[in-house]
Design an enzyme around this catalytic site. Structure first.
Site, PDB file in Angstrom:
ATOM      1  CD  GLU A  90      -2.923  -0.713   2.450  1.00 18.38           C
ATOM      2  OE1 GLU A  90      -3.493  -1.709   2.893  1.00 18.38           O
ATOM      3  OE2 GLU A  90      -3.057   0.421   2.939  1.00 18.38           O
ATOM      4  CB  CYS A 103       2.025   7.348   3.821  1.00 17.87           C
ATOM      5  SG  CYS A 103       2.243   6.141   5.119  1.00 17.87           S
ATOM      6  CB  CYS A 110       4.511  -5.154   9.667  1.00 17.46           C
ATOM      7  SG  CYS A 110       5.456  -4.350  10.970  1.00 17.46           S
ATOM      8  CB  CYS A 114       1.543  -2.494  16.867  1.00 16.59           C
ATOM      9  SG  CYS A 114       3.279  -2.005  16.836  1.00 16.59           S
ATOM     10  CB  CYS A 117      -0.930  -1.808  13.615  1.00 18.68           C
ATOM     11  SG  CYS A 117      -0.354  -1.396  11.958  1.00 18.68           S
ATOM     12  N   GLY A 160       5.153  -1.971   7.438  1.00 16.41           N
ATOM     13  CA  GLY A 160       6.532  -2.395   7.654  1.00 16.41           C
ATOM     14  C   GLY A 160       7.248  -1.554   8.687  1.00 16.41           C
ATOM     15  CD  GLU A 161      10.416  -0.329  12.709  1.00 19.00           C
ATOM     16  OE1 GLU A 161       9.327   0.102  13.084  1.00 19.00           O
ATOM     17  OE2 GLU A 161      11.442   0.393  12.669  1.00 19.00           O
ATOM     18  CB  SER A 192       7.305   6.457  11.483  1.00 24.00           C
ATOM     19  OG  SER A 192       6.613   6.089  12.648  1.00 24.00           O
ATOM     20  CB  SER A 215       5.188   4.171  16.914  1.00 24.81           C
ATOM     21  OG  SER A 215       5.149   4.581  15.571  1.00 24.81           O
ATOM     22  CG  LEU A 216       6.209   6.867  23.667  1.00 23.06           C
ATOM     23  CD1 LEU A 216       7.551   6.160  23.791  1.00 23.06           C
ATOM     24  CD2 LEU A 216       6.325   8.275  24.279  1.00 23.06           C
ATOM     25  CG  HIS A 217       1.554   4.211  19.840  1.00 19.59           C
ATOM     26  ND1 HIS A 217       1.316   5.433  19.259  1.00 19.59           N
ATOM     27  CD2 HIS A 217       1.921   3.391  18.810  1.00 19.59           C
ATOM     28  CE1 HIS A 217       1.537   5.363  17.957  1.00 19.59           C
ATOM     29  NE2 HIS A 217       1.913   4.144  17.672  1.00 19.59           N
ATOM     30  CG  ASN A 291      -7.956   5.278  10.407  1.00 24.56           C
ATOM     31  OD1 ASN A 291      -9.146   5.142  10.167  1.00 24.56           O
ATOM     32  ND2 ASN A 291      -7.115   5.892   9.609  1.00 24.56           N
ATOM     33  CB  CYS A 334      -1.348   1.622   8.669  1.00 27.34           C
ATOM     34  SG  CYS A 334      -1.405   3.170   9.535  1.00 27.34           S
TER      35      CYS A 334
HETATM   36  N1  SAH Z   1       6.607   0.518  11.872  1.00 27.91           N
HETATM   37  C1  SAH Z   1       6.686   1.929  11.892  1.00 27.91           C
HETATM   38  C2  SAH Z   1       6.031   2.623  10.708  1.00 27.91           C
HETATM   39  C3  SAH Z   1       4.689   2.126  10.265  1.00 27.91           C
HETATM   40  S1  SAH Z   1       3.301   2.487  11.310  1.00 27.91           S
HETATM   41  C4  SAH Z   1       6.153   2.473  13.199  1.00 27.91           C
HETATM   42  O1  SAH Z   1       5.669   1.704  13.995  1.00 27.91           O
HETATM   43  O2  SAH Z   1       6.270   3.657  13.448  1.00 27.91           O
HETATM   44  C5  SAH Z   1       3.048   4.208  11.179  1.00 27.91           C
HETATM   45  C6  SAH Z   1       2.258   4.814  12.321  1.00 27.91           C
HETATM   46  O3  SAH Z   1       0.864   4.515  12.236  1.00 27.91           O
HETATM   47  C7  SAH Z   1       2.710   4.312  13.670  1.00 27.91           C
HETATM   48  O4  SAH Z   1       2.776   5.350  14.599  1.00 27.91           O
HETATM   49  C8  SAH Z   1       1.590   3.347  14.000  1.00 27.91           C
HETATM   50  O5  SAH Z   1       1.576   3.069  15.346  1.00 27.91           O
HETATM   51  C9  SAH Z   1       0.391   4.092  13.485  1.00 27.91           C
HETATM   52  N2  SAH Z   1      -0.829   3.279  13.328  1.00 27.91           N
HETATM   53  C10 SAH Z   1      -0.937   1.968  13.086  1.00 27.91           C
HETATM   54  N3  SAH Z   1      -2.212   1.581  13.027  1.00 27.91           N
HETATM   55  C11 SAH Z   1      -2.959   2.693  13.217  1.00 27.91           C
HETATM   56  C12 SAH Z   1      -4.361   2.946  13.262  1.00 27.91           C
HETATM   57  N4  SAH Z   1      -5.231   1.976  13.070  1.00 27.91           N
HETATM   58  N5  SAH Z   1      -4.766   4.213  13.511  1.00 27.91           N
HETATM   59  C13 SAH Z   1      -3.867   5.218  13.662  1.00 27.91           C
HETATM   60  N6  SAH Z   1      -2.550   5.046  13.619  1.00 27.91           N
HETATM   61  C14 SAH Z   1      -2.083   3.791  13.400  1.00 27.91           C
END
Ligand code: SAH
Length: 348
Positions: A90, A103, A110, A114, A117, A160-161, A192, A215-217, A291, A334
């Protein structure tokens, strides 16, 4: 076959020299493919016929194929691209006021898993080659060209990471940033990561002026462990040390991404912990409205909670933004489009 879109300039120069060509051939090829947008070697009129034949034999300019295209009312474009081996990835385009941000994906699937995701629903199949990451930008540019526009900003935030495909992502950055290629300014490029500490430290030493988002979260290991398995490998303390190392070494600030998940990480208590955690860094915080993904049960935080969280951070000296949302009417989360396509295929 060597895909020319996968060669950063110094590597292409070395390839040319290896083939008994002058080094400047590499720049000449760059100009043809990126500036003059040539799609075949035969167009390259100032390249000798003999060498064009060699290029036709050993090199290619293949691009991913647009398998599906969704366009949202707000101008967001989401592409499902098919690669040469049939894998699909994508790519999304978000039209900001300041420019067109793409993006890009860095892997097929991946492995970071997480919990919230959609990308991780499909495990990593392989890393993307450099030309497959560059190809996403070229294909998007071809679509934008029809409107007289082009990609001006890049975020490596698709599936992907990126730091799990480190070298290819770095070559990708070198290509899109190069003045003779796409000339996208370093400050318009962001990577990211979910927090691969060795990757952050290495990236700090690249001497790049590009941006880093993490991506801290979550404000602590306990919550982070529940939603991001990577957190078990690299504790918060190690992550913060790496961030400080990055700030010192690269001379740049990071952005912490923080998805607001209802009843998971969105309390004022969390905001308080977050302020404490990132004290001593220069970081920004980007709060992300979640999302929703069909396959899990996370719920986005109510606007009120986001607002209170935001206000708390700002009041305590943390520079905070709330991410603008795009493409609500299409599969813009994503990995959503790709996962859907995959599951639909299975059903049939
Ligand atoms: N692997 C990398 C880059 C891809 S994810 C990373 O983790 O940063 C890109 C961003 O989108 C990350 O911050 C991820 O946590 C966030 N993300 C993933 N799923 C999401 C969702 N459903 N809604 C909003 N953000 C999301």
């Amino acid at each position: 076959m060597i895909n020319l879109y996968g060669q950063e300039l110094s590597k292409l120069e070395a390839l040319m020299v290896e083939r008994g060509q002058k080094k400047y051939r590499a720049t000449q090829l760059f100009t043809w493919i990126y500036e003059k947008k040539a799609s075949s070697f035969d167009e390259m009129s100032d390249v000798s016929k003999v060498f064009r034949e060699e290029l036709n034999r050993d090199f290619c300019l293949n691009l991913p194929i647009v398998y599906k295209k969704q366009e949202s009312k707000d101008g967001t474009i989401k592409l499902l691209l098919e690669l040469e081996d049939g894998n699909k990835i994508e790519t999304a385009l978000m039209p900001y006021r300041y420019g067109n941000a793409i993006c890009v994906s860095s892997q097929v699937g991946c492995n970071m898993a997480c919990a919230f995701c959609a990308s991780g629903l499909l495990k990593k199949k392989r890393n993307l080659e450099v030309h497959e990451i560059v190809g996403q930008v070229i294909v998007m540019n071809k679509i934008l060209e029809e409107k007289g526009e082009h990609v001006s900003h890049i975020v490596v935030m698709g599936t992907g990471e990126p730091f799990d495909n480190y070298e290819n992502v770095m070559d990708f950055i070198r290509i899109v940033n190069h003045p003779k290629a796409l000339a996208i300014g370093a400050r318009h490029i962001s990577v990211s990561t979910c927090g691969l500490v060795p990757g952050i430290r290495k990236y700090a030493e690249e001497g790049l002026q590009t941006n880093l988002a993490i991506s801290l979260h979550a404000p602590n290991d306990e919550i982070r462990n529940k939603i991001m398995p990577i957190s078990k490998g690299y504790k918060m303390e190690e992550l913060m040390d790496a961030v400080k190392y990055y700030e010192k070494t690269a001379g740049r600030r990071v952005t912490f991404e923080y998805i607001m998940l209802k009843d998971v990480n969105d309390s004022l208590e969390c905001a308080k912990e977050l302020v404490k955690l990132i004290k001593g860094t220069l970081a920004y915080v980007n709060l992300i409205p979640y999302n929703p993904v069909d396959e899990n049960s996370f719920v986005r935080s109510p606007d009120k909670a986001v607002h209170e969280f935001f206000s708390y951070l700002m009041k305590h000296g943390v520079n905070t933004t709330v991410r603008k949302e795009f493409g609500n009417d299409i599969d813009a989360a994503c990995g959503q489009l790709r996962a859907k396509e995959h599951y639909e295929k299975q059903k049939h």
